[in-house]
Design an enzyme around this catalytic site. Structure first.
Site, PDB file in Angstrom:
ATOM      1  N   CYS A 107      -0.250 -18.468  14.184  1.00 25.35           N
ATOM      2  CA  CYS A 107      -1.439 -17.614  14.301  1.00 25.35           C
ATOM      3  C   CYS A 107      -2.304 -17.664  13.050  1.00 25.35           C
ATOM      4  O   CYS A 107      -3.476 -17.310  13.093  1.00 25.35           O
ATOM      5  CB  CYS A 107      -1.074 -16.187  14.674  1.00 25.35           C
ATOM      6  SG  CYS A 107       0.455 -15.612  13.987  1.00 25.35           S
ATOM      7  N   ASN A 108      -1.744 -18.115  11.940  1.00 22.06           N
ATOM      8  CA  ASN A 108      -2.560 -18.177  10.728  1.00 22.06           C
ATOM      9  C   ASN A 108      -3.054 -19.561  10.355  1.00 22.06           C
ATOM     10  O   ASN A 108      -3.840 -19.714   9.436  1.00 22.06           O
ATOM     11  CB  ASN A 108      -1.784 -17.613   9.542  1.00 22.06           C
ATOM     12  CG  ASN A 108      -1.776 -16.116   9.550  1.00 22.06           C
ATOM     13  OD1 ASN A 108      -2.726 -15.504  10.056  1.00 22.06           O
ATOM     14  ND2 ASN A 108      -0.731 -15.513   9.034  1.00 22.06           N
ATOM     15  N   GLY A 146       2.959  11.730  12.602  1.00 21.83           N
ATOM     16  CA  GLY A 146       1.775  10.860  12.575  1.00 21.83           C
ATOM     17  C   GLY A 146       2.182   9.442  12.950  1.00 21.83           C
ATOM     18  O   GLY A 146       3.362   9.122  13.043  1.00 21.83           O
TER      19      GLY A 146
END
Lengths: 271, 425
Positions: B50-51, B191
């Site tokens: 992906c990079n 959170g």
């Protein structure tokens, strides 16, 4: 022969100590194996030198400062190997081997001749009392090293700067628990050493306790470690405070051992 | 015979360009084989993650090969040449070798030192090997790249320290506690960040999870997800007596835990250590708490600080890695030059000559009565045999042919000519 063995052991310990200090700056698995092999070699030769001296003197070789210091180191290395085998605490060697070397070095500069045993020392108490005392003190010595490791590691975690040794030092909990275990090992040994000492004094000098400086300082040491255990069990003092107390305790041990003999004179002046 | 790298990565191309140019799924095989079939390309490997998307090739003429590879890509992926040229980088010879080594060693990665790239590189190589797209040069290059990466991993500490906040938290927990599987863990407020950190802690195996949320129902939901126990928010102080790790993000505007309260908790805990991570903004826990013995409080900035210094540390280690790579490039280039025919011919002759001398000496020692004339005759014969034996391989090496590198490699193998070629030509 005994002298040669001693010098060889000293040299091996020196190599182990140097490598162990270098490990603090850059260490790999290979360097720590290297360091341990030197320590093992030193220990083997050291054991031989003690046996040799035992045979040529005809009694346990813990009757003067040279012998005692050497035997003290021997006990420390013994417990160190046990811990290394059992727990593999990263970098413990770097905090123990230099101490071993310093003790051996001071042993090497102290007078070494085997003198005829004074009548007071000719007793079966000699072996029992000194063995107990030195095994106990060796446990305290390692607790001291671990206490320092704890303080360094704790400093990293508290200050939030996870410096160079953070990765390689063991966890705080491990250090604290082993420190505690060592003190629970050393404390009964010291207690027994004091009791056997008192019994011996009674048979040699006719009284259990004479407030001789060595006796006084042993008692002070005993109180410090009693305090360490007491506050841990009652108030849950652990971690940093326990580490600091175990460092103070070992300073008292060292003073009882060297300071009293070299600075203060008393009945117990041989060792 | 030259190594050529044509590629793009996260630094030269945006995600949408990388997406467009990726060789994923069936495209990989198709793309690899078509590059291999280009007349200018002798061997090929395609690495697509992906990079980055990179093509490694063995080519004769760099200029021509680059042109035809570019033309192929733009046709294959349907991208116009202008955009393509902007995104691509091209390396050849020593620079190409360096690039491949750096990629494998994770020096060229977005997160320097990340371990995945090496696995991806191995996969790319194995795939190309399987499809018979590689030969002597790229096989050696890829194997070397993998071994260089391993050397970098063991000789530097490039991959040692955590470089993400949640990993840093887990790493710290492991340096406070001996065994996380004996420890219980509380999520105080829930959170999104807290959930992420909690997942990391969970995967390192904590014993028990307690969730204290202001809305109890949400707490119960999370408890189900984490296989934990929901408690009433008001009870969190009481539960802290038995909890070893706390992650806090309540979203409250003020401190929910003060030093005095924590002091009492610590007494109740008999000072057993506790690790508190406050990832709320504004902070929810009085920072003074860190001054209590056996309490270790980290807020989000502290963790970020740890991560930043770890990244800096990795950069320092990366410099050491570059030095290792320099060394390895040199040995690789030496090997590559040994694939030239001239040094191989020289080595072959030297070897034959040496054998001849040795055998002659031995024979003459055994037969001391030989006269000068006989000695000459024997020597003459030995020379003739040697020359006749090495004549055909020499001719084969001198003739230019398609698979010369394979021939050179084969001859070196057959005759046991190892080591680097002498540089004299």
């Amino acid at each position: 022969m005994g002298v040669i063995l001693f010098e060889v052991a000293l040299t091996f310990y020196f190599a182990a100590a140097i490598i162990s200090v270098m490990e603090l700056f850059k260490g790999t698995k290979a360097t720590s194996k290297f360091m341990l092999s030197f320590a093992v070699l030193g220990f083997v030769v050291h054991t031989a030198s003690i046996i040799f001296r035992f045979v040529s003197a005809g009694h346990i070789p813990i009757t003067n400062l040279h012998e005692a210091s050497s035997f003290f180191s021997w006990c420390i290395v013994l417990i160190f190997f046990f811990l290394e085998y059992r727990y593999r605490l990263g970098l413990l060697g770097s905090f123990i081997m230099p101490l071993v070397f310093i003790l051996m070095l001071s042993s090497s500069i102290l007078p070494r001749e085997i003198k005829p045993l004074s009548p007071v020392l000719q007793s079966y108490w000699l072996s029992i009392h000194t063995l107990l005392a030195f095994l106990g003190n060796a446990a305290f010595a390692i607790a001291f090293g671990i206490g320092i490791m704890y303080l360094i590691q704790e400093h990293y975690v508290k200050s939030k700067h996870l410096g160079g040794l953070f990765q390689r030092l063991p966890s705080l909990q491990t250090l604290d628990e082993i420190n505690y275990k060592l003190i629970t090992l050393g404390f009964p040994l010291l207690t027994l050493a004091i009791i056997t000492g008192a019994l011996w004094a009674e048979s040699a000098w006719g009284s259990y306790w004479r407030w001789d400086p060595k006796e006084v300082w042993s008692l002070i040491t005993w109180f410090i470690y009693a305090l360490v255990l007491h506050v841990r069990l009652t108030a849950g003092w652990r971690g940093r405070r326990a580490a600091i107390l175990s460092i103070i305790g070992f300073i008292a041990v060292l003073f009882t051992f060297f300071g009293v003999n070299l600075l203060l004179k008393g009945l117990h002046s041989f060792v | 015979m030259k190594v050529l790298v044509v590629g793009l990565n996260h630094k030269t191309a945006d995600i949408d360009v990388r997406e467009k140019l990726a060789f994923n799924g069936p495209k990989l095989e198709d793309g690899l084989l078509r590059i291999k079939r280009l007349p200018e390309v002798k061997e090929a490997v395609v690495l697509s993650t992906c990079n980055r998307v990179e093509m490694y090739a063995n080519v004769k003429d760099t200029q021509k090969a680059v042109e035809s590879i570019k033309a192929f890509i733009s046709g294959f992926h349907g991208i116009d040449r202008g955009a393509l040229d902007k995104a691509l980088y091209i390396y050849d010879n020593a620079d190409a070798v360096r690039h491949v080594f750096r990629v494998a060693s994770s020096l060229d990665s977005m997160v320097v030192g990340e371990p995945q790239i090496l696995g991806q590189m191995k996969d790319a190589f194995e795939f190309a090997l399987e499809k018979k797209a590689t030969g002597v040069l790229l096989n050696r290059l890829m194997k070397k790249a993998i071994s260089v990466a391993k050397r970098v991993r063991t000789e530097t500490r490039i991959a040692e320290n955590a470089v993400s906040i949640s990993f840093a938290a887990v790493e710290l927990a492991k340096k406070i506690f001996t065994n996380l599987s004996e420890k219980s863990f509380m999520l105080l407020g829930a959170g999104e960040m807290a959930e992420l950190a909690a997942k990391h802690l969970m995967s390192s195996g904590v014993k028990e999870v307690i969730i204290a949320n202001r809305t109890y129902d949400r707490g119960c939901e999370l408890a189900k997800e984490f296989n934990g126990r929901a408690i009433k928010y008001e009870d969190f102080l009481y539960e802290m007596i038995r909890t070893d790790i706390v992650i806090c993000s309540t979203g409250a505007p003020t401190y929910v835990l003060m030093k005095g309260q924590m002091h009492r908790v610590m007494k109740e805990r008999r000072h057993r250590p506790v690790f508190i991570i406050d990832i709320s903004l504004p902070r929810n826990i009085d920072p003074e708490i860190n001054n209590l013995d056996n309490v270790y409080l980290y807020d989000i900035d502290d963790l970020q600080g740890v991560v930043d210094s770890n990244i800096l540390e990795r950069k320092k280690e990366a410099d050491k890695a570059e030095k290792i790579i320099d060394e390895e490039i040199e040995t690789f280039l030496k090997w590559q030059s040994s694939l030239d025919s001239v040094p191989t011919i020289v080595a072959l002759r030297d070897m034959a000559e040496e054998i001849k001398e040795e055998e002659l000496e031995r024979l003459i020692n055994k037969l001391p009565d030989l006269g000068e004339k006989e000695k000459k005759a024997i020597e003459y014969m030995a020379t003739a045999i040697v020359n006749k034996l090495i004549h055909p391989p020499t001719i084969a090496l001198k003739e230019g042919c398609e698979d010369k590198d394979i021939l050179v490699e084969t001859i070196r193998r057959l005759y046991g000519i190892n080591g680097e070629a002498k540089t004299e030509k």
